[in-house]
Design a protein around this motif. Sequence first.
Motif, PDB file in Angstrom:
ATOM      1  N   ALA A   1       0.830  -1.207   0.000  1.00 34.22           N
ATOM      2  CA  ALA A   1       0.000   0.000   0.000  1.00 34.22           C
ATOM      3  C   ALA A   1       0.862   1.253   0.000  1.00 34.22           C
ATOM      4  CB  ALA A   1      -0.931  -0.003   1.201  1.00 34.22           C
ATOM      5  N   SER A   2       1.927   1.249   0.781  1.00 30.83           N
ATOM      6  CA  SER A   2       2.803   2.429   0.810  1.00 30.83           C
ATOM      7  C   SER A   2       3.493   2.624  -0.534  1.00 30.83           C
ATOM      8  CB  SER A   2       3.825   2.302   1.939  1.00 30.83           C
ATOM      9  OG  SER A   2       4.701   1.211   1.687  1.00 30.83           O
ATOM     10  N   LYS A   3       3.888   1.523  -1.179  1.00 32.92           N
ATOM     11  CA  LYS A   3       4.528   1.629  -2.495  1.00 32.92           C
ATOM     12  C   LYS A   3       3.529   2.172  -3.524  1.00 32.92           C
ATOM     13  CE  LYS A   3       8.451  -1.090  -1.999  1.00 32.92           C
ATOM     14  NZ  LYS A   3       9.580  -0.216  -1.858  1.00 32.92           N
ATOM     15  N   LEU A   4       2.265   1.733  -3.430  1.00 35.40           N
ATOM     16  CA  LEU A   4       1.254   2.241  -4.357  1.00 35.40           C
ATOM     17  C   LEU A   4       1.007   3.734  -4.149  1.00 35.40           C
ATOM     18  CD1 LEU A   4      -1.381  -0.636  -4.539  1.00 35.40           C
ATOM     19  CD2 LEU A   4       0.111   0.187  -6.352  1.00 35.40           C
ATOM     20  N   THR A   5       1.002   4.168  -2.892  1.00 32.23           N
ATOM     21  CA  THR A   5       0.813   5.604  -2.634  1.00 32.23           C
ATOM     22  C   THR A   5       2.003   6.407  -3.137  1.00 32.23           C
ATOM     23  OG1 THR A   5       1.673   5.319  -0.396  1.00 32.23           O
ATOM     24  CG2 THR A   5      -0.728   5.295  -0.674  1.00 32.23           C
ATOM     25  N   GLN A   6       3.208   5.858  -2.999  1.00 34.28           N
ATOM     26  CA  GLN A   6       4.393   6.541  -3.535  1.00 34.28           C
ATOM     27  C   GLN A   6       4.304   6.650  -5.051  1.00 34.28           C
ATOM     28  OE1 GLN A   6       7.767   4.324  -2.160  1.00 34.28           O
ATOM     29  NE2 GLN A   6       7.866   5.371  -0.174  1.00 34.28           N
TER      30      GLN A   6
ATOM     31  N   LYS B   1       2.186  -0.920 -10.896  1.00 37.08           N
ATOM     32  CA  LYS B   1       1.129  -1.419 -10.016  1.00 37.08           C
ATOM     33  C   LYS B   1       0.870  -2.896 -10.296  1.00 37.08           C
ATOM     34  CE  LYS B   1      -3.261  -0.407 -10.665  1.00 37.08           C
ATOM     35  NZ  LYS B   1      -4.557   0.290 -10.747  1.00 37.08           N
ATOM     36  N   ALA B   2       0.897  -3.280 -11.566  1.00 40.77           N
ATOM     37  CA  ALA B   2       0.689  -4.689 -11.904  1.00 40.77           C
ATOM     38  C   ALA B   2       1.821  -5.534 -11.339  1.00 40.77           C
ATOM     39  CB  ALA B   2       0.605  -4.840 -13.413  1.00 40.77           C
TER      40      ALA B   2
END
Length: 128
Positions: A99-104, A123-124
């Motif tokens: 989740a943190s990587k997606l927000t970054q 994201k994939a």
Amino acid sequence: MFRPMRPIRPVRVVRPVGRPLARGLLVGGAAYAAGRAGARRAAAEQGQDQAIAELQAGQQVAQQPVYAPPPTAPAPAQAAPAAVPPAAAVPAAGGEDVASKLTQLAQLVQQGLLTPEEFAAAKARLLS
């Protein structure tokens, strides 16, 4: 003896055609030319005044200090598009990490450092 009088005819005044007409044309033409020249001069002066006002406005804007907005992300995080590791190298141990990587990644897209296609690919990789 007595001679009968002739009837009195009105006297016709013949006005000369050439000189007064030419004089009127000359005076009228000179006035027309002077008016046009004055209008051209006024338009040129107005254009110069407008150009001067634009230059002065540009100089006033240039003299005002320009402050850069504070950076929203630290400098190393901005270089992240090249440093995005593949999903095989990053162990997805916890849900918070993904989740943190997606927000970054979303922040990088908002900043314009990543294109939407690159975001979708990263994201994939994270979700797979």
